[in-house]
Motif scaffolding. Structure first.
Motif, PDB file in Angstrom:
ATOM      1  N   SER A  50       9.273 -22.248  -5.158  1.00  0.00           N
ATOM      2  CA  SER A  50       8.246 -22.206  -5.489  1.00  0.00           C
ATOM      3  C   SER A  50       7.125 -21.150  -5.423  1.00  0.00           C
ATOM      4  CB  SER A  50       8.116 -22.675  -3.781  1.00  0.00           C
ATOM      5  OG  SER A  50       8.566 -21.577  -3.073  1.00  0.00           O
ATOM      6  N   GLY A  51       5.516 -21.383  -5.623  1.00  0.00           N
ATOM      7  CA  GLY A  51       5.058 -19.984  -5.646  1.00  0.00           C
ATOM      8  C   GLY A  51       5.187 -19.168  -4.433  1.00  0.00           C
ATOM      9  N   GLN A  52       4.298 -18.788  -4.898  1.00  0.00           N
ATOM     10  CA  GLN A  52       4.392 -17.328  -3.488  1.00  0.00           C
ATOM     11  C   GLN A  52       3.400 -17.397  -2.499  1.00  0.00           C
ATOM     12  OE1 GLN A  52       5.503 -14.364  -2.451  1.00  0.00           O
ATOM     13  NE2 GLN A  52       6.208 -14.264  -4.482  1.00  0.00           N
ATOM     14  N   ASP A  53       4.013 -17.577  -0.963  1.00  0.00           N
ATOM     15  CA  ASP A  53       2.945 -17.864  -0.176  1.00  0.00           C
ATOM     16  C   ASP A  53       3.481 -17.093   0.691  1.00  0.00           C
ATOM     17  OD1 ASP A  53       1.626 -18.366   0.942  1.00  0.00           O
ATOM     18  OD2 ASP A  53       0.684 -20.826   0.162  1.00  0.00           O
ATOM     19  N   THR A  54       3.246 -17.884   2.101  1.00  0.00           N
ATOM     20  CA  THR A  54       4.351 -17.428   2.944  1.00  0.00           C
ATOM     21  C   THR A  54       4.887 -18.144   3.653  1.00  0.00           C
ATOM     22  OG1 THR A  54       2.369 -18.753   4.645  1.00  0.00           O
ATOM     23  CG2 THR A  54       1.375 -16.501   4.726  1.00  0.00           C
TER      24      THR A  54
ATOM     25  N   PHE B 290       8.366 -12.844   4.122  1.00  0.00           N
ATOM     26  CA  PHE B 290       7.734 -11.603   5.214  1.00  0.00           C
ATOM     27  C   PHE B 290       8.079 -10.175   4.912  1.00  0.00           C
ATOM     28  CE2 PHE B 290       7.679 -14.160   9.415  1.00  0.00           C
ATOM     29  CZ  PHE B 290       5.839 -13.746  10.096  1.00  0.00           C
ATOM     30  N   SER B 291       8.180 -10.604   3.368  1.00  0.00           N
ATOM     31  CA  SER B 291       8.755 -10.294   1.951  1.00  0.00           C
ATOM     32  C   SER B 291       7.653  -9.989   1.145  1.00  0.00           C
ATOM     33  CB  SER B 291      10.050  -9.997   2.076  1.00  0.00           C
ATOM     34  OG  SER B 291      11.212  -9.905   2.733  1.00  0.00           O
ATOM     35  N   SER B 292       6.510 -10.478   0.797  1.00  0.00           N
ATOM     36  CA  SER B 292       5.998 -10.120  -0.049  1.00  0.00           C
ATOM     37  C   SER B 292       4.998  -9.400  -0.056  1.00  0.00           C
ATOM     38  CB  SER B 292       5.081 -11.542  -0.309  1.00  0.00           C
ATOM     39  OG  SER B 292       4.420 -11.462  -1.526  1.00  0.00           O
ATOM     40  N   ASN B 293       4.353  -8.805  -1.340  1.00  0.00           N
ATOM     41  CA  ASN B 293       3.372  -8.288  -0.858  1.00  0.00           C
ATOM     42  C   ASN B 293       2.009  -9.020  -1.506  1.00  0.00           C
ATOM     43  OD1 ASN B 293       5.084  -5.095  -0.565  1.00  0.00           O
ATOM     44  ND2 ASN B 293       5.048  -5.933  -2.880  1.00  0.00           N
ATOM     45  N   ASP B 294       1.481  -9.949  -1.646  1.00  0.00           N
ATOM     46  CA  ASP B 294       0.405 -10.961  -1.605  1.00  0.00           C
ATOM     47  C   ASP B 294      -0.290 -10.639  -0.567  1.00  0.00           C
ATOM     48  OD1 ASP B 294      -1.192 -12.633  -2.148  1.00  0.00           O
ATOM     49  OD2 ASP B 294       0.039 -14.107  -1.573  1.00  0.00           O
ATOM     50  N   TYR B 295      -1.007  -9.595  -0.274  1.00  0.00           N
ATOM     51  CA  TYR B 295      -1.572  -9.371   1.221  1.00  0.00           C
ATOM     52  C   TYR B 295      -2.588  -9.863   1.825  1.00  0.00           C
ATOM     53  CZ  TYR B 295       1.154  -4.707   0.446  1.00  0.00           C
ATOM     54  OH  TYR B 295       2.411  -3.928   0.288  1.00  0.00           O
TER      55      TYR B 295
ATOM     56  N   GLY C 213      -0.925  -6.946  -8.820  1.00  0.00           N
ATOM     57  CA  GLY C 213      -0.228  -7.881  -8.031  1.00  0.00           C
ATOM     58  C   GLY C 213       0.280  -7.799  -6.673  1.00  0.00           C
ATOM     59  N   LYS C 214      -0.548  -6.932  -5.918  1.00  0.00           N
ATOM     60  CA  LYS C 214      -0.217  -7.000  -4.693  1.00  0.00           C
ATOM     61  C   LYS C 214      -1.656  -8.363  -3.792  1.00  0.00           C
ATOM     62  CE  LYS C 214       2.298  -3.542  -5.119  1.00  0.00           C
ATOM     63  NZ  LYS C 214       2.602  -3.350  -6.284  1.00  0.00           N
ATOM     64  N   SER C 215      -2.094  -7.006  -3.663  1.00  0.00           N
ATOM     65  CA  SER C 215      -3.738  -7.876  -2.798  1.00  0.00           C
ATOM     66  C   SER C 215      -4.097  -8.958  -3.342  1.00  0.00           C
ATOM     67  CB  SER C 215      -4.439  -7.373  -2.383  1.00  0.00           C
ATOM     68  OG  SER C 215      -5.281  -5.446  -3.447  1.00  0.00           O
TER      69      SER C 215
END
Length: 381
Positions: free
Chosen positions: A26-30, A42-47, A235-237
């Protein structure tokens, strides 16, 4: 050679230090899918939750239609598109600096800066817990490199007493494994006393700290010019990919001319630069995302304190739960996965011996029910 590698791998397996990749479906999400299973992430830097934002997808699609899928060359040949150029200008304008320069990754940005700008007459003084890219960049340059105890100003001062031509203090803004913030005002006071300069890697502060998201310096009420060299990632916030270095025009032009990790690397695709531009615009137009992240951090810390979880001192999105041994960290991480919660265990050599941990990262998209479920699961395990 092969027998030596097998021996090293066996040793790592025996110490519960093997790293493994997860393949997302899937895509990067919660909320994500891995191997047909659903997890709260709970391991993503997509703050700020921008990696899956429709405006970034829309910007990417439009740019692909215009520029195609790849950049085709390095920036200094024919790979530097209008999207790259506008992104650099917008980053410089946002931060209030003379210029900014795109790199393909944060590692390459830090490596490029440290390996190209200093010689044997210079001194680099680095925090002991700096990111690996800063340490490796320091090792690759001709300058003498010393390290000071983490956020310890007495230790830093001792290292700054060396008499050399140029002294550069190098620190993370937000430390990626502990989540604590460098004491920038105190560091600047020492840099003034000992005539040193300052480089800040703000990969985990840019976009989330400060009233307008300008990062760690703004968090302390400081102007951007107080960092002689400022690096942050996209690639984070920001929700995209890549990195940049910002500062005076002479710094940026020197990197264009001398930084091998910039000169000899294919530019990121124009469509990625377009997505970064969209993410940067959202950081400025939707400050409520930063506020929601702050609220989520405060709520997590409140619940964790009530349950007596062994948190390290952090007020940022990075909330480490210290577990000590590799075996314990892996066991707790695996137990959480069985409950549909993805929290990756971080072990040496990424962190010091006997400090294995769960590295919990919170985002603005997490809901209270997500946080409640996580804290309850950890406390029962």
């Amino acid at each position: 050679m092969w027998s030596k590698l097998e021996t090293r791998l066996k040793q790592r397996r025996a110490q519960d230090m093997m790293r493994h990749r997860l393949t997302l479906e899937s895509g990067q999400d919660t909320e994500i899918s891995i191997a047909g299973e659903h997890f709260i992430n709970f391991s993503s830097n997509d703050y700020l939750g921008l990696a899956s934002h429709p405006k970034l997808s829309e910007a990417t699609q439009k740019a692909v239609q215009r520029y195609g899928s790849g950049s085709g060359a390095s920036h200094l040949v024919v790979g530097h598109s209008e999207e790259h150029h506008r992104l650099e200008e917008e980053l410089a304008e946002f931060l209030g600096v003379e210029r900014a320069l795109l790199f393909s990754s944060g590692f390459m940005a830090n490596y490029g800066v440290l390996s190209s700008l200093f010689d044997r007459k210079d001194l680099l003084v680095q925090d002991k817990l700096n990111h690996a890219s800063l340490i490796d960049g320091g090792r690759a340059c001709e300058a003498k490199m010393l390290r000071y105890a983490h956020n310890d100003m007495d230790s830093l001062e001792r290292q700054l007493k060396h008499k050399v031509e140029t002294k550069m203090i190098v620190t993370d803004g937000v430390f990626s494994m502990d989540g604590d913030v460098a004491p920038i005002p105190e560091i600047l006071a020492l840099s003034s006393t000992y005539k040193a300069q300052l480089m800040v890697d703000d990969a985990h502060g840019f976009g989330v700290l400060g009233a307008s998201g300008k990062g760690t310096l703004e968090h302390f009420g400081l102007e951007q010019k107080h960092a002689d060299i400022y690096m942050a990632t996209l690639g984070k916030s920001v929700g995209g990919y890549g990195a940049f270095v910002a500062g005076k025009a002479v710094l940026i032009e020197s990197l264009v001319q001398f930084a091998r990790s910039y000169i000899y690397t294919t530019a990121i695709p124009p469509a990625v630069a377009a997505a970064n531009r969209a993410g940067l615009a959202l950081i400025q137009s939707e400050p409520e995302r930063r506020q929601q992240l702050k609220d989520n951090i405060a709520y997590f810390k409140q619940l964790a304190d009530e349950k007596g979880l062994p948190l390290l001192p952090s007020d940022t999105a990075i909330q480490p739960v210290l577990l000590g041994t590799n075996e314990r960290a892996v066991a707790v991480s695996n137990s959480l996965r069985e409950k549909g919660l993805l929290v990756v265990a971080i072990r040496p050599p990424t962190v010091p011996e006997n400090s294995a941990r769960l590295r919990i990262t919170l985002t603005s998209n997490h809901r209270k029910t997500h946080i409640e479920q996580l804290v309850e699961a950890i406390s029962t395990i």
